[in-house]
Write an enzyme that holds these catalytic residues in place. Structure first.
Site, PDB file in Angstrom:
ATOM      1  N   CYS A 272       0.834  -1.197   0.000  1.00  0.00           N
ATOM      2  CA  CYS A 272       0.000   0.000   0.000  1.00  0.00           C
ATOM      3  C   CYS A 272       0.878   1.260   0.000  1.00  0.00           C
ATOM      4  O   CYS A 272       1.550   1.533  -0.983  1.00  0.00           O
ATOM      5  CB  CYS A 272      -0.986  -0.021   1.164  1.00  0.00           C
ATOM      6  SG  CYS A 272      -2.401   1.070   0.889  1.00  0.00           S
TER       7      CYS A 272
ATOM      8  N   HIS B 275      -3.901  -5.172   0.966  1.00  0.00           N
ATOM      9  CA  HIS B 275      -3.646  -5.678   2.314  1.00  0.00           C
ATOM     10  C   HIS B 275      -4.150  -7.114   2.386  1.00  0.00           C
ATOM     11  O   HIS B 275      -5.051  -7.517   1.647  1.00  0.00           O
ATOM     12  CB  HIS B 275      -4.375  -4.824   3.354  1.00  0.00           C
ATOM     13  CG  HIS B 275      -3.894  -3.411   3.427  1.00  0.00           C
ATOM     14  ND1 HIS B 275      -2.657  -3.070   3.902  1.00  0.00           N
ATOM     15  CD2 HIS B 275      -4.504  -2.242   3.076  1.00  0.00           C
ATOM     16  CE1 HIS B 275      -2.506  -1.751   3.851  1.00  0.00           C
ATOM     17  NE2 HIS B 275      -3.612  -1.237   3.351  1.00  0.00           N
TER      18      HIS B 275
END
Length: 506
Positions: A336, A429
């Site tokens: 991310c 994630h």
């Protein structure tokens, strides 16, 4: 069984999240229809629900303990700190502005209505609701606008227990003082205490607990021992330091050493927990360049403030150490915000996370990142390294692709992430929680670093998490007065509880 209970704490990271998860699991194992609730959470650890909302990761874990899918109903208000003075506000799973500590107070009355209505709906839909407080109810400077601790307890007439972490020292004073500073109407709902992380002979603690009951008129409902095998997702940022997990010895001759950069605004740092579930994988959070020396894999995790954390990475000398690691042909993984740092540039034209403008990335990937006003939330599926994978996305940044193979091919065929051999990156994630994908990554790390490391063919991250939840339930069942807890849930706080000075003084 029908009713509700609030678990408050003497401090942040006192054990509220895990105790709520343990209580939920204990009740669910008895066939009780139970749900978790945290009115207001402040955390950059979050997940995406099936309906595309965002909630705290701890509430998703507590939902799993209940046998439920994550829902925005379990965490109606989520604050995601972007700096020391501002936080993004997420209401019912969706971004609803940015506030300072002072401006947030003005929103509290409306939010109290939202959370009390949400709690009422949950209580109508489930037999039992176990609520988690936020921080400590002893933060009396915040009591007037509190919506998560005694403000919620008063609004919902919730019996309350207070948990304290004995590892921090002074737990008896913490428990007494937390009660004593509360106003009488708040004290009337606090029905007992729990001591967490005790080591040693309980007989040595017993005189103190007896004195605490004489002083307060309230019993200690249990002493939970320190459990070395318990390393469930850390809710609080205090958990993101040092070693992660309790890995078993390696199957080969060598360990794999993973260094995770502890960014100032790290988000979803629990992504690396899956690595620590593998035999022979040592995972540590690091904050200094010297701690990268000898690492087989370096991980740049998510960040709530990508640009400012990238500036910190440079000022601390860690950026140079990361670049040296990658240029030496040693594996690097960005997740991310950490993935966004790997690109050529980061452009935030709307000032979503930083002052508007374009910023240089680390230049390890041939792509650029542009920040959109709206947050990208999703629970995508696809394939990566030859394995079917699922994950979840929470980010404003959008990659503008250049050269380089993607790490993930999404279900619709779209490319995502980066795979250039030694450098991997993804916005997803939870990707490492896919067992097959994680094994492929570790096998590649071992091959690139020449380690005699064998990947376990049987490790299941999901099964390990379930075992952790069952361990929590076992601790509750063995070390807490479950009959007294059942009475509190069903009947509420006893009447006539003693008012303790000074706040309770006439």
């Amino acid at each position: 069984m029908q009713g509700a209970l609030l678990v408050a704490g003497t401090t942040s990271d006192a054990g509220k999240s895990v105790l709520v998860a343990g209580l939920c699991r204990w009740l669910a194992r008895q066939g009780v229809d139970v749900a978790p609730f945290k009115a207001q959470n402040m955390s950059n650890n979050s997940v995406v629900t099936r309906d595309g909302g965002e909630i705290g990761r701890a509430q998703a874990l507590q939902a799993a303990a209940c046998g439920l899918a994550p829902s925005v109903a379990f965490n109606p208000v989520l604050l995601k700190p972007g700096s020391d003075r501002t936080s993004q506000v997420v209401v019912h799973g969706r971004v609803d502005g940015t506030v300072s500590a002072l401006s947030y107070r003005e929103r509290k009355p409306a939010l109290l209505e939202i959370v009390t209505a949400g709690l009422a709906r949950l209580r109508a839909e489930h037999d039992v609701v176990i609520c988690e407080g936020a921080g400590s109810p002893a933060e009396i400077n915040l009591r007037a606008t509190d919506i998560a601790n005694m403000g919620l307890a008063r609004a919902g007439d919730l019996p309350t227990i207070v948990v304290g972490d004995i590892d921090r020292g002074g737990v008896l004073a913490h428990l007494f003082g937390t009660l004593a500073v509360l106003e009488p109407a708040d004290q009337a709902l606090v029905a007992g205490f729990v001591v967490n992380k005790f080591r040693g002979d309980p007989a040595l603690l017993e005189p103190g607990l007896a004195q605490l009951e004489r002083l307060t008129g309230r019993p200690t409902l249990g002493v939970v021992p320190f459990a070395p095998d318990l390393w469930i997702d850390a809710e609080d940022s205090l958990g993101h330091d040092g070693a992660v997990g309790r890995p078993a010895p390696p199957l080969g001759a060598d360990w794999l050493r993973v260094a995770v950069v502890r960014l100032p605004r790290v988000s979803n740092g629990t992504d690396v927990d899956a690595l620590a579930s593998e035999p022979g994988v040592s995972v540590r959070y690091v904050t200094a360049p010297s701690e990268l020396v000898g690492a087989d894999l370096v991980v740049l995790p998510g960040s709530k403030s990508t640009v400012s954390d990238l500036a910190w990475l440079r000022s601390s000398g860690l950026a140079d150490a990361v670049l040296a690691h990658a240029r030496a042909g040693r594996p690097l993984l960005g997740i991310c915000g950490g993935y966004q740092m790997l690109g050529r540039t980061i452009d935030d034209p709307h000032g979503v996370e930083a002052a508007p403008g374009r910023h240089d990335g680390l230049g390890l990937g041939a792509f650029d990142v542009v920040f959109d006003r709206d947050k990208h939330l999703g629970t995508p599926r696809g394939s990566a390294l030859g394995e079917d994978v699922v994950g979840y996305e929470i980010h404003h940044g959008r990659e503008v692709r250049g050269a380089g193979a993607p790490l993930v091919t999404m279900a619709d065929g779209a490319p995502e992430g980066l795979d250039v051999g030694t450098v991997l990156g993804t916005h997803w994630h939870g990707l490492l929680e896919n067992d097959g994908f994680r094994r492929r990554v570790l096998a590649r790390v071992a091959a690139l670093t020449g380690r005699d490391f064998r990947v376990s063919p049987t490790t299941s991250f999901a099964a390990g998490r379930t075992a952790q939840l069952d361990l929590l339930a076992d601790l509750v069942e063995t070390h807490l007065d479950t009959r007294a807890l059942t009475r509190l849930i069903e009947r509420g706080a006893p009447t006539g509880l003693r008012v303790v000075p000074p706040a309770g003084a006439p």
